[in-house]
Scaffold this motif. Structure first.
Motif, mmCIF file in Angstrom:
data_model
loop_
_atom_site.group_PDB
_atom_site.id
_atom_site.type_symbol
_atom_site.label_atom_id
_atom_site.label_comp_id
_atom_site.label_asym_id
_atom_site.label_seq_id
_atom_site.Cartn_x
_atom_site.Cartn_y
_atom_site.Cartn_z
ATOM 1 N N UNK A 58 0.820 -1.214 0.000
ATOM 2 C CA UNK A 58 0.000 0.000 0.000
ATOM 3 C C UNK A 58 0.857 1.269 0.000
ATOM 4 N N UNK A 59 2.131 1.148 -0.340
ATOM 5 C CA UNK A 59 3.046 2.289 -0.304
ATOM 6 C C UNK A 59 2.613 3.375 -1.282
ATOM 7 N N UNK A 60 2.835 4.619 -0.891
ATOM 8 C CA UNK A 60 2.604 5.768 -1.762
ATOM 9 C C UNK A 60 3.864 5.970 -2.599
ATOM 10 N N UNK A 61 3.697 5.948 -3.919
ATOM 11 C CA UNK A 61 4.822 6.159 -4.827
ATOM 12 C C UNK A 61 4.442 7.331 -5.714
ATOM 13 N N UNK A 62 5.141 8.466 -5.511
ATOM 14 C CA UNK A 62 4.733 9.706 -6.181
ATOM 15 C C UNK A 62 5.922 10.610 -6.456
ATOM 16 N N UNK A 63 5.651 11.648 -7.227
ATOM 17 C CA UNK A 63 6.636 12.698 -7.467
ATOM 18 C C UNK A 63 6.654 13.581 -6.226
ATOM 19 N N UNK A 64 7.806 14.113 -5.905
ATOM 20 C CA UNK A 64 7.928 14.994 -4.745
ATOM 21 C C UNK A 64 7.543 16.410 -5.138
ATOM 22 N N UNK A 65 6.784 17.043 -4.283
ATOM 23 C CA UNK A 65 6.442 18.457 -4.437
ATOM 24 C C UNK A 65 7.252 19.201 -3.383
ATOM 25 N N UNK A 66 8.369 19.771 -3.787
ATOM 26 C CA UNK A 66 9.298 20.393 -2.849
ATOM 27 C C UNK A 66 10.546 19.537 -2.751
ATOM 28 N N UNK A 104 15.303 -3.421 10.898
ATOM 29 C CA UNK A 104 15.957 -4.666 10.494
ATOM 30 C C UNK A 104 15.242 -5.364 9.359
ATOM 31 N N UNK A 105 15.107 -6.681 9.473
ATOM 32 C CA UNK A 105 14.505 -7.498 8.413
ATOM 33 C C UNK A 105 13.011 -7.213 8.250
ATOM 34 N N UNK A 106 12.377 -6.642 9.259
ATOM 35 C CA UNK A 106 10.939 -6.369 9.200
ATOM 36 C C UNK A 106 10.619 -4.967 8.670
ATOM 37 N N UNK A 107 11.635 -4.205 8.334
ATOM 38 C CA UNK A 107 11.422 -2.841 7.838
ATOM 39 C C UNK A 107 10.736 -2.880 6.471
ATOM 40 N N UNK A 108 9.856 -1.906 6.240
ATOM 41 C CA UNK A 108 9.169 -1.771 4.958
ATOM 42 C C UNK A 108 9.125 -0.306 4.567
ATOM 43 N N UNK A 109 9.264 -0.043 3.273
ATOM 44 C CA UNK A 109 9.117 1.304 2.747
ATOM 45 C C UNK A 109 7.623 1.560 2.580
ATOM 46 N N UNK A 110 7.133 2.657 3.166
ATOM 47 C CA UNK A 110 5.711 2.985 3.067
ATOM 48 C C UNK A 110 5.453 4.176 2.148
ATOM 49 N N UNK A 111 6.524 4.916 1.798
ATOM 50 C CA UNK A 111 6.355 6.058 0.898
ATOM 51 C C UNK A 111 7.661 6.332 0.148
ATOM 52 N N UNK A 112 7.522 6.569 -1.161
ATOM 53 C CA UNK A 112 8.653 6.955 -2.001
ATOM 54 C C UNK A 112 8.264 8.224 -2.736
ATOM 55 N N UNK A 113 9.023 9.299 -2.514
ATOM 56 C CA UNK A 113 8.814 10.556 -3.237
ATOM 57 C C UNK A 113 10.051 10.789 -4.095
ATOM 58 N N UNK A 114 9.866 10.863 -5.410
ATOM 59 C CA UNK A 114 10.975 11.006 -6.357
ATOM 60 C C UNK A 114 11.206 12.480 -6.660
ATOM 61 N N UNK A 115 12.479 12.922 -6.554
ATOM 62 C CA UNK A 115 12.852 14.300 -6.821
ATOM 63 C C UNK A 115 13.310 14.494 -8.264
ATOM 64 N N UNK A 116 13.239 15.723 -8.721
ATOM 65 C CA UNK A 116 13.893 16.171 -9.950
ATOM 66 C C UNK A 116 13.321 15.691 -11.256
ATOM 67 N N UNK A 117 14.196 15.737 -12.281
ATOM 68 C CA UNK A 117 13.793 15.432 -13.648
ATOM 69 C C UNK A 117 13.354 13.996 -13.836
ATOM 70 N N UNK A 118 13.877 13.066 -13.030
ATOM 71 C CA UNK A 118 13.468 11.668 -13.126
ATOM 72 C C UNK A 118 11.960 11.548 -12.940
ATOM 73 N N UNK A 119 11.414 12.357 -12.044
ATOM 74 C CA UNK A 119 9.984 12.283 -11.750
ATOM 75 C C UNK A 119 9.148 12.882 -12.862
ATOM 76 N N UNK A 120 9.736 13.674 -13.732
ATOM 77 C CA UNK A 120 8.979 14.354 -14.785
ATOM 78 C C UNK A 120 8.603 13.419 -15.927
ATOM 79 N N UNK A 121 9.248 12.248 -16.019
ATOM 80 C CA UNK A 121 8.964 11.315 -17.121
ATOM 81 C C UNK A 121 7.585 10.731 -17.038
#
Length: 121
Positions: A58-66, A104-121
């Motif tokens: 259910x992670x949020x994967x989006x472009x970063x605003x800021x 540790x091994x139980x860690x999970x990424x819950x949000x990814x915000x991508x910066x810069x030109x990579x996010x513009x694609x």
């Protein structure tokens, strides 16, 4: 007496929640099988060794605003981790802001915000 105890329990619960969640800048270097490999960054310098953790379904994967700590969720990235941004990562990686839960091994990424030109694609 009961009121003090309830307040103390509330403060302790909030403190534990903050200790488990982590929000930081990183460079994503690989994405494979629902897992992300990243290098923590602080003031443009690498911190520690690269880490590989699972991404929550259910992670949020989006472009970063800021940028940095002030980054907010922008437009969603279509396809999530299957988007071309993540399937064709260059040598420099993807600058991003990650939020993780757990340790540790139980860690999970819950949000990814991508910066810069990579996010513009």
């Amino acid at each position: 007496m009961v009121r003090k105890m309830l307040c103390a329990m509330f403060v302790m619960t909030v403190a534990v929640g903050f200790a488990i969640a982590d929000d930081f800048n990183a460079t994503i270097t690989a994405v494979k099988d629902g897992k992300v490999t990243y290098q923590k960054m602080q003031k443009g310098e690498k911190v520690g060794e690269p880490v590989t953790v699972a991404v929550d379904l259910k992670a949020t994967i989006a472009k970063a605003d800021g940028f940095g700590k002030k980054a907010k969720v922008g437009d969603k990235i279509e396809g999530g981790l299957k988007n071309e941004i993540f399937t064709k990562i260059g040598e420099k990686g993807i600058p991003s802001r990650l939020t993780t839960e757990g340790e540790g091994a139980k860690a999970k990424v819950t949000q990814i915000l991508v910066f810069g030109k990579k996010a513009a694609n």
